[in-house]
Design a protein around this motif. Structure first.
Motif, short mmCIF file in Angstrom:
data_model
loop_
_atom_site.label_atom_id
_atom_site.label_comp_id
_atom_site.label_asym_id
_atom_site.label_seq_id
_atom_site.Cartn_x
_atom_site.Cartn_y
_atom_site.Cartn_z
N UNK A 1 -4.93 -15.50 94.37
CA UNK A 1 -5.92 -16.40 94.95
C UNK A 1 -6.65 -17.20 93.87
N UNK A 2 -6.56 -16.73 92.64
CA UNK A 2 -7.35 -17.32 91.56
C UNK A 2 -6.67 -18.54 90.95
N UNK A 3 -5.35 -18.47 90.81
CA UNK A 3 -4.63 -19.51 90.07
C UNK A 3 -3.56 -20.13 90.96
N UNK A 4 -3.54 -21.47 91.00
CA UNK A 4 -2.51 -22.14 91.79
C UNK A 4 -1.30 -22.37 90.92
N UNK A 5 -0.30 -21.52 91.07
CA UNK A 5 0.91 -21.64 90.27
C UNK A 5 2.01 -20.90 91.00
N UNK A 6 3.20 -20.87 90.38
CA UNK A 6 4.28 -20.13 91.02
C UNK A 6 3.98 -18.63 90.94
N UNK A 7 4.65 -17.86 91.76
CA UNK A 7 4.48 -16.41 91.78
C UNK A 7 4.74 -15.83 90.38
N UNK A 8 5.81 -16.35 89.71
CA UNK A 8 6.16 -15.88 88.37
C UNK A 8 4.99 -16.01 87.41
N UNK A 9 4.42 -17.25 87.39
CA UNK A 9 3.33 -17.51 86.46
C UNK A 9 2.15 -16.59 86.76
N UNK A 10 1.86 -16.43 88.06
CA UNK A 10 0.73 -15.56 88.42
C UNK A 10 0.95 -14.15 87.88
N UNK A 11 2.18 -13.65 88.03
CA UNK A 11 2.47 -12.29 87.56
C UNK A 11 2.27 -12.19 86.05
N UNK A 12 2.79 -13.23 85.31
CA UNK A 12 2.65 -13.17 83.85
C UNK A 12 1.20 -13.30 83.41
N UNK A 13 0.41 -14.09 84.18
CA UNK A 13 -1.02 -14.17 83.82
C UNK A 13 -1.68 -12.81 84.02
N UNK A 14 -1.26 -12.09 85.07
CA UNK A 14 -1.83 -10.74 85.27
C UNK A 14 -1.42 -9.82 84.13
N UNK A 15 -0.15 -9.96 83.66
CA UNK A 15 0.29 -9.14 82.52
C UNK A 15 -0.60 -9.43 81.32
N UNK A 16 -0.86 -10.74 81.08
CA UNK A 16 -1.72 -11.11 79.95
C UNK A 16 -3.11 -10.50 80.11
N UNK A 17 -3.62 -10.51 81.35
CA UNK A 17 -4.93 -9.92 81.60
C UNK A 17 -4.91 -8.42 81.26
N UNK A 18 -3.81 -7.72 81.63
CA UNK A 18 -3.71 -6.29 81.32
C UNK A 18 -3.69 -6.07 79.81
N UNK A 19 -2.92 -6.93 79.10
CA UNK A 19 -2.87 -6.80 77.65
C UNK A 19 -4.25 -7.03 77.06
N UNK A 20 -4.97 -8.05 77.62
CA UNK A 20 -6.32 -8.33 77.16
C UNK A 20 -7.22 -7.11 77.36
N UNK A 21 -7.12 -6.48 78.56
CA UNK A 21 -7.94 -5.30 78.84
C UNK A 21 -7.61 -4.19 77.84
N UNK A 22 -6.29 -4.00 77.58
CA UNK A 22 -5.89 -2.95 76.67
C UNK A 22 -6.46 -3.21 75.28
#
Lengths: 295, 340
Positions: free
Chosen positions: B144-165
């Protein structure tokens, strides 16, 4: 009144099974000071050995006896192969708890890999039901209660009035002093593991008869109840384990009858936590916390 | 790369991040402070359920096929922060009961019992977190946050997880290698000595416990937002043992070590078993994972109890002694014989 008496009847059956198992657990702990979390796996293992015998035509009580002896052998083997070696290797008490959990997981999952996720049942008749003052008990359940009573008496007499019992009590109070006094430590430790395995075996067959179906995880699930009974009584105290078993058994069955059968285990565990808040060493324990493991 | 490969890589990355955060959380409790927290997975589960409930909205909104307490539709970072708060509060409550004056092995047993109680309650009280079936349909917040393809959304979430780590890593380094971390290690090594120096060992255990609880909640929140569902069979009490193995294999007390252990044990073992060249019954595969995890623990405790990358032994010169460096050397040499 009828509900209460029948709940007490079920409670006594549960308590008998728990008492045999938790005395086995606590006896081995008091001698070796190893908090053995693979005890549930020994229970499951012997339960399935008894199942193999039972399905090939041996009567359930003979299967229980042979299974119990196998349980003793498995228990001694685990100590000889794994636990004793780790203790002599100089592992910390934390480490030892983790070693027993790891062993339990390995055993449980090896059994699971062979028997699969299905449920099994013994081929045994529950027998005629008896009405004792409102407690409806089957012949099978009465035999379980008698076996438990005999085992408890034998353990008590054995601990209090034989040389072996004296050696065990000596080891549980002060292992190095006992060794200095000429107690053959390794042999007494092996006997303690054997006795614990035998009681695990009897407890597991009785449990699997009582629950009527069992799977590869049943023993380890029941272990939490066994630990609750043992810790409640004070780990290392055989009398305490019997009282703990009675409290847990009655609390669970009375909860199941009057409130919610799904929450019966929770009530037993909450009782355990409350007792530990008041008496952190359990009800009857006299052991000090400074002891080291013996293997 | 095909979409399937991308999804696979993204999933493995998220699992690694989540496992590293969770193992650090257990490390500050067990590795650094020496509390045997056998209910660890409960805090992760609490975080996951909290994040789910705070992002799903009221349970009637999904057609009433799942029932749970409360239910709000809060914007992105709030469910995750809520999960951390709940993890910390729950750790505080469990800590109050179990950390008081119990013997260390009784403490471990009480926590084991807490873990079993939590599972039974979650399974039998269906109105709480939808019972055995568990909560599902948790949305990835990036959708809901980012208007992009499903792929991009998933990779942004991965980046967010890496950031949290990374963020958790920085905080952990700052904590574990600070004077506060030193006190925690002292509690682990000798709680009587630290009490003789006027510190309250139980209070420090409690602090470590609460920090670990919050981080466990965070790991659960990240995982549930990625996989979308959470059920009791994912957090039976033996699951805690996977994190213990990660800490032991990596090296208790060592942050880099534990991160390596978390990736190897939490994700590596599972992936290795999946790629076995023989076809096995799915239930046998699950058993095999547990057997390997158990054997890894035993092997490491026997051959390398300090783990792959052991905790650094710190030496402090004593400036008022002229023979200080030699003394430090000598005491380090005698201490080197001790086993962890």
């Amino acid at each position: 009144m009828g509900v209460l008496m029948s709940a007490i009847g079920f409670g006594i059956v549960t308590a008998s099974i728990l008492a045999v198992s938790s005395v086995g657990f606590t006896l081995q702990f008091s001698v070796t000071n190893v908090f053995n979390l693979s005890f549930g796996s020994v229970m499951t293992g012997t339960g399935f050995i008894a199942y193999a015998l039972n399905t090939s035509g041996v009567s359930i009580w003979a299967s229980m006896a042979i299974g119990a002896l196998c349980g003793g052998v498995i228990s001694v083997a685990l100590n000889w192969l794994i636990f004793g070696r780790f203790i002599r290797h100089g592992i910390s008490r934390f480490g030892m708890v983790i070693v027993t959990i790891a062993t339990g997981l390995i055993c449980d999952n090896t059994i699971q890999a062979f028997v699969g996720p299905t449920f099994y049942a013994y081929n045994a008749q529950p027998g005629k039901a008896f009405n004792l003052a409102g407690m409806l008990l089957t012949g099978q359940e009465l035999i379980i209660i008698v076996i438990a009573a005999v085992m408890m008496t034998a353990t008590h007499v054995g601990l209090k009035s034989t040389r072996l019992g004296a050696a065990m009590r000596g080891l549980s109070v002060n292992a190095s002093l006992a060794r200095a006094c000429g107690v053959p430590t390794r042999r007494v430790v092996a006997v303690a593991w054997f006795a614990s395995g035998v009681m695990a075996g009897i407890g597991s067959v009785a449990l699997f008869l009582d629950t009527s179906t069992f799977a590869a995880t049943t023993g380890s699930q029941f272990l939490i109840m066994v630990i609750a009974a043992a810790v409640l009584g004070g780990v290392g105290s055989a009398e305490g384990a019997v009282v703990g078993a009675l409290v847990v058994g009655l609390a669970t069955e009375i909860t199941a009858a009057y409130w919610n059968p799904e929450l019966k285990d929770v009530v037993a565990f909450v009782v355990l936590i409350l007792v530990l808040l008041v008496r952190p060493q359990g009800m009857f324990s006299q052991l000090s916390s400074e002891r080291t493991a013996v293997g | 790369m095909s979409a399937a490969t991308q999804l696979y890589l993204a999933t493995v990355s998220v699992y690694i991040c989540v496992n590293v955060i969770a193992s650090w959380a257990l490390d500050i409790q067990f590795g650094v402070t020496g509390v045997l927290n056998f209910s660890f997975v409960v805090f992760q589960a609490a975080g996951a359920y909290t994040a789910a409930i705070l992002s799903l909205g009221p349970s009637s909104s999904s057609g009433g096929f799942q029932r749970y307490v409360g239910g709000w539709r809060l914007p992105f970072p709030v469910p995750i922060i809520g999960a951390m708060v709940v993890g910390a509060v729950l750790a505080g409550v469990v800590g109050l009961v179990s950390l008081r004056r119990l013997r260390s092995d009784y403490q471990a047993m009480v926590m084991l019992v807490v873990s079993v109680i939590a599972t039974i309650v979650a399974e039998s009280q269906t109105g709480l977190v939808n019972g055995v079936a568990g909560i599902s349909l948790v949305a990835n917040p990036m959708v809901s946050l980012i208007h992009a393809t499903r792929q991009t959304q998933i990779w942004i979430f991965v980046l967010f997880c890496v950031f949290c780590m990374a963020l958790v890593g920085v905080v952990m380094y700052a904590t574990v290698y600070s004077p506060f971390g030193r006190v925690l290690r002292a509690v682990r090594e000798n709680d009587r000595a630290i009490e003789a120096l006027g510190r309250n060992a139980n209070r420090h255990r409690m602090q470590a416990f609460v920090i670990g609880g919050a981080l466990a909640g965070l790991s659960g929140a990240l995982l549930v937002e990625f996989i979308g569902a959470w059920a009791p069979n994912g957090w039976f009490y033996p699951e805690t043992f996977v994190f213990f193995t990660a800490v032991i294999v990596g090296g208790r007390g060592s942050l880099t070590g534990v991160a390596v252990g978390a990736a190897l044990v939490g994700v590596g073992v599972q992936q290795a078993v999946e790629y076995l060249p023989i076809t096995l019954n799915p239930s046998v595969i699950a058993s095999l994972e547990w057997i390997i995890t158990g054997i890894l623990t035993l092997v490491f405790l026997w051959t390398r109890p300090q783990g792959l990358l052991p905790e650094r032994r710190r030496r402090f010169p004593t400036p008022w002694r002229s023979d200080a460096p030699e003394l430090a050397e000598r005491s380090a040499a005698t201490k080197g014989d001790e086993r962890g």
